[in-house]
Design a protein around this motif. Structure first.
Motif, PDB file in Angstrom:
ATOM      1  N   ARG A 220      -3.395   2.342  15.021  1.00 26.20           N
ATOM      2  CA  ARG A 220      -4.116   1.578  13.998  1.00 26.20           C
ATOM      3  C   ARG A 220      -5.237   2.391  13.344  1.00 26.20           C
ATOM      4  O   ARG A 220      -5.606   2.129  12.201  1.00 26.20           O
ATOM      5  CB  ARG A 220      -4.716   0.313  14.615  1.00 26.20           C
ATOM      6  CG  ARG A 220      -3.708  -0.787  14.836  1.00 26.20           C
ATOM      7  CD  ARG A 220      -3.240  -1.393  13.521  1.00 26.20           C
ATOM      8  NE  ARG A 220      -4.289  -2.119  12.828  1.00 26.20           N
ATOM      9  CZ  ARG A 220      -4.174  -2.558  11.578  1.00 26.20           C
ATOM     10  NH1 ARG A 220      -3.097  -2.310  10.868  1.00 26.20           N
ATOM     11  NH2 ARG A 220      -5.150  -3.233  11.015  1.00 26.20           N
TER      12      ARG A 220
ATOM     13  N   PHE B  67       4.099   0.442  13.705  1.00 23.11           N
ATOM     14  CA  PHE B  67       5.078  -0.612  13.416  1.00 23.11           C
ATOM     15  C   PHE B  67       5.340  -0.771  11.924  1.00 23.11           C
ATOM     16  O   PHE B  67       6.181  -1.567  11.532  1.00 23.11           O
ATOM     17  CB  PHE B  67       4.567  -1.955  13.969  1.00 23.11           C
ATOM     18  CG  PHE B  67       3.160  -2.288  13.508  1.00 23.11           C
ATOM     19  CD1 PHE B  67       2.934  -2.856  12.276  1.00 23.11           C
ATOM     20  CD2 PHE B  67       2.074  -1.994  14.321  1.00 23.11           C
ATOM     21  CE1 PHE B  67       1.653  -3.133  11.844  1.00 23.11           C
ATOM     22  CE2 PHE B  67       0.778  -2.267  13.896  1.00 23.11           C
ATOM     23  CZ  PHE B  67       0.573  -2.840  12.653  1.00 23.11           C
ATOM     24  N   CYS B  68       4.622  -0.025  11.091  1.00 22.63           N
ATOM     25  CA  CYS B  68       4.597  -0.367   9.665  1.00 22.63           C
ATOM     26  C   CYS B  68       5.429   0.546   8.785  1.00 22.63           C
ATOM     27  O   CYS B  68       5.281   1.759   8.801  1.00 22.63           O
ATOM     28  CB  CYS B  68       3.150  -0.333   9.171  1.00 22.63           C
ATOM     29  SG  CYS B  68       3.016  -0.656   7.404  1.00 22.63           S
TER      30      CYS B  68
ATOM     31  N   GLY C  86      -0.829  -5.471   2.378  1.00 17.95           N
ATOM     32  CA  GLY C  86      -1.328  -4.187   2.856  1.00 17.95           C
ATOM     33  C   GLY C  86      -2.828  -4.213   3.008  1.00 17.95           C
ATOM     34  O   GLY C  86      -3.371  -5.001   3.756  1.00 17.95           O
TER      35      GLY C  86
ATOM     36  N   ARG D 298      -7.801  -4.122   5.843  1.00 18.55           N
ATOM     37  CA  ARG D 298      -8.093  -3.565   7.168  1.00 18.55           C
ATOM     38  C   ARG D 298      -9.584  -3.724   7.499  1.00 18.55           C
ATOM     39  O   ARG D 298     -10.422  -3.699   6.602  1.00 18.55           O
ATOM     40  CB  ARG D 298      -7.772  -2.058   7.172  1.00 18.55           C
ATOM     41  CG  ARG D 298      -6.331  -1.704   7.333  1.00 18.55           C
ATOM     42  CD  ARG D 298      -6.165  -0.200   7.180  1.00 18.55           C
ATOM     43  NE  ARG D 298      -6.955   0.563   8.131  1.00 18.55           N
ATOM     44  CZ  ARG D 298      -6.489   1.034   9.291  1.00 18.55           C
ATOM     45  NH1 ARG D 298      -5.231   0.832   9.617  1.00 18.55           N
ATOM     46  NH2 ARG D 298      -7.263   1.723  10.092  1.00 18.55           N
TER      47      ARG D 298
ATOM     48  N   GLN E  39       5.374  -0.657   5.213  1.00 17.33           N
ATOM     49  CA  GLN E  39       4.953  -1.836   4.455  1.00 17.33           C
ATOM     50  C   GLN E  39       5.968  -2.264   3.400  1.00 17.33           C
ATOM     51  O   GLN E  39       6.209  -3.438   3.189  1.00 17.33           O
ATOM     52  CB  GLN E  39       3.597  -1.573   3.794  1.00 17.33           C
ATOM     53  CG  GLN E  39       2.929  -2.826   3.276  1.00 17.33           C
ATOM     54  CD  GLN E  39       2.549  -3.792   4.382  1.00 17.33           C
ATOM     55  OE1 GLN E  39       2.185  -3.387   5.473  1.00 17.33           O
ATOM     56  NE2 GLN E  39       2.647  -5.071   4.115  1.00 17.33           N
TER      57      GLN E  39
ATOM     58  N   GLN F 239      -1.372   5.211   9.800  1.00 16.80           N
ATOM     59  CA  GLN F 239      -0.040   5.368  10.379  1.00 16.80           C
ATOM     60  C   GLN F 239       0.177   4.385  11.515  1.00 16.80           C
ATOM     61  O   GLN F 239       0.404   4.787  12.656  1.00 16.80           O
ATOM     62  CB  GLN F 239       0.139   6.803  10.861  1.00 16.80           C
ATOM     63  CG  GLN F 239       0.141   7.779   9.707  1.00 16.80           C
ATOM     64  CD  GLN F 239       0.186   9.215  10.159  1.00 16.80           C
ATOM     65  OE1 GLN F 239      -0.186   9.535  11.286  1.00 16.80           O
ATOM     66  NE2 GLN F 239       0.647  10.089   9.287  1.00 16.80           N
TER      67      GLN F 239
ATOM     68  N   GLU G  22       0.883  -1.184   0.000  1.00 17.19           N
ATOM     69  CA  GLU G  22       0.000   0.000   0.000  1.00 17.19           C
ATOM     70  C   GLU G  22       0.911   1.221   0.000  1.00 17.19           C
ATOM     71  O   GLU G  22       1.333   1.697   1.054  1.00 17.19           O
ATOM     72  CB  GLU G  22      -0.893  -0.072   1.241  1.00 17.19           C
ATOM     73  CG  GLU G  22      -1.749   1.127   1.495  1.00 17.19           C
ATOM     74  CD  GLU G  22      -2.794   1.342   0.430  1.00 17.19           C
ATOM     75  OE1 GLU G  22      -2.414   1.895  -0.617  1.00 17.19           O
ATOM     76  OE2 GLU G  22      -3.948   0.987   0.645  1.00 17.19           O
TER      77      GLU G  22
HETATM   78  S1  SF4 Z   1      -0.147  -1.866   8.545  1.00  9.35           S
HETATM   79 FE1  SF4 Z   1      -1.485  -1.638   6.774  1.00  9.35          FE
HETATM   80  S2  SF4 Z   1      -2.927  -0.042   7.419  1.00  9.35           S
HETATM   81 FE2  SF4 Z   1      -1.187   0.113   8.795  1.00  9.35          FE
HETATM   82  S3  SF4 Z   1       0.144   1.658   7.862  1.00  9.35           S
HETATM   83 FE3  SF4 Z   1       0.818  -0.370   7.135  1.00  9.35          FE
HETATM   84  S4  SF4 Z   1      -0.242  -0.670   5.193  1.00  9.35           S
HETATM   85 FE4  SF4 Z   1      -1.299   0.988   6.265  1.00  9.35          FE
END
Ligand code: SF4
Length: 347
Positions: free
Chosen positions: A134, A21-22, A63, A97, A24, A18, A12
């Motif tokens: 999240r 931890f990500c 994602g 999500r 992606q 935001q 994504e």
């Molecule tokens: S975990 Fe998924 S929803 Fe969260 S920031 Fe990353 S890509 Fe976006």
């Protein structure tokens, strides 16, 4: 029957969320969305290596599939329809999500014969979700889950361990909620500190401490027991080791292990086998040799990662042999003396 998923990673790139931890692109190791040729090549390459008789799905991961542009979703879904029609693949799964699911989206997915929707639930504790950035509540996971199961689609719910504000109790609560929501599948991911994420900043400022590998394995073991008891299929324990994780470029800290799932399986068997040790004679000379029978497919897990369980037991029993028995199932084992070899190895 063997189930195989052909993974197609769709990062994504412009995710508006935001999650702390990500990053992606760093996690999946992919820097761009795959084009038509790349997707088809991925599918064909995998099909050549999959044995006949397998149940094959294509999985759009990486994602938030239902959050990307609708035309792009449609392009990907259309691309794989011929494989469904000619019977080379049997289903489509995707991850997304919880707040990108509604009835209209589910109708769209069903139109293209998507069979499974995996939601990144991550936690069902609102405080953990807030601290993790999240951007959705536990209620959103519950609502989306009910829509998915109500639409006749298979539900998968992914969870994470060791998120900010998380604890073993909260992980167990999340696992129990996942079960009660009717998930047929799950994935369990320990939280890692990935480069260029908000979590990296928190970690560097001392505001976040990741789980140790030992803690992460222990927590995973405890939630695995709940899922197994409830019949929820565990598709994966631990992140796919992308190149950036393996060479450490993208990994700042956290319980990463290339064989995390094996460590958890080892711990589950260790717990079972510990019962043996508690019954041992105080005089180890009397324990003798034993043959431990375990269910088919469980031999490596019972022996343990790098032989850890076997090495432990060998301190008490010698000789020690593990064999598979098709008559056993789950994590049930039988122990029989090895006649005529009643002698402990000297150290
Ligand atoms: S975990 Fe998924 S929803 Fe969260 S920031 Fe990353 S890509 Fe976006």
């Amino acid at each position: 029957m063997r189930h195989v998923t052909i993974p197609v990673f769709i990062p994504e790139l412009a995710c508006p969320n935001q999650c702390v931890f990500c990053n992606q692109r760093n996690i999946s190791g992919k820097q761009s969305q795959p084009g038509k040729e790349e997707v088809l090549k991925t599918i064909e390459d995998h099909l050549r290596t999959i044995s006949q008789g397998s149940v094959i799905e294509i999985g759009f991961f990486g994602g938030n599939f239902t959050g990307i542009d609708r035309d792009l979703q449609e392009n990907y879904l259309r691309l794989v329809q011929p494989y469904l029609l000619n019977g080379k693949i049997h289903g489509i799964r995707l991850s997304t999500r919880p707040d990108y699911i509604d009835q209209e989206i589910l109708e769209f997915l069903k139109h293209y014969r998507v069979t499974t929707v995996e939601l990144g639930a991550q936690s069902l504790d609102d405080e953990v979700l807030v601290q993790s950035g999240r951007g959705h509540t536990a209620g959103a996971v519950e609502h989306a889950s009910r829509l998915i199961t109500g639409s006749g689609l298979r539900l998968g719910l992914q969870m994470m361990l060791g998120l900010p504000g998380d604890s073993l109790d909260k992980a167990l609560y999340t696992a129990r909620k996942i079960i009660s929501l009717g998930a047929e599948e799950t994935r369990i991911y320990p939280t890692l500190v990935i480069r260029d994420t908000a979590l990296e900043l928190r970690f560097r400022s001392g505001d976040y401490t990741p789980l140790s590998l030992h803690e992460a394995v222990h927590q995973a073991k405890e939630v695995v027991k709940l899922f197994e008891e409830a019949g929820v299929r565990i598709l994966r324990t631990g992140l796919h080791p992308s190149e950036g994780l393996l060479n450490g470029d993208n990994l700042v800290a956290g319980p990463f292990h290339v064989s995390f799932g094996e460590l958890v399986a080892t711990a589950l068997w260790r717990e079972k086998l510990d019962a043996l040790l508690s019954k041992l004679s105080e005089d180890p000379q009397q324990n003798g040799g034993v043959c431990i029978s375990v269910p088919a497919g469980q031999l490596n897990a019972a022996i343990g990662y790098q032989g850890a369980n076997k090495k432990l037991l060998q301190k008490f029993y010698y000789p020690l042999k593990f064999v598979e028995s098709p008559a056993l199932a789950g994590r049930v084992f039988q122990i029989n003396p090895l006649p005529g070899l009643n002698k402990r190895r000297s150290k």
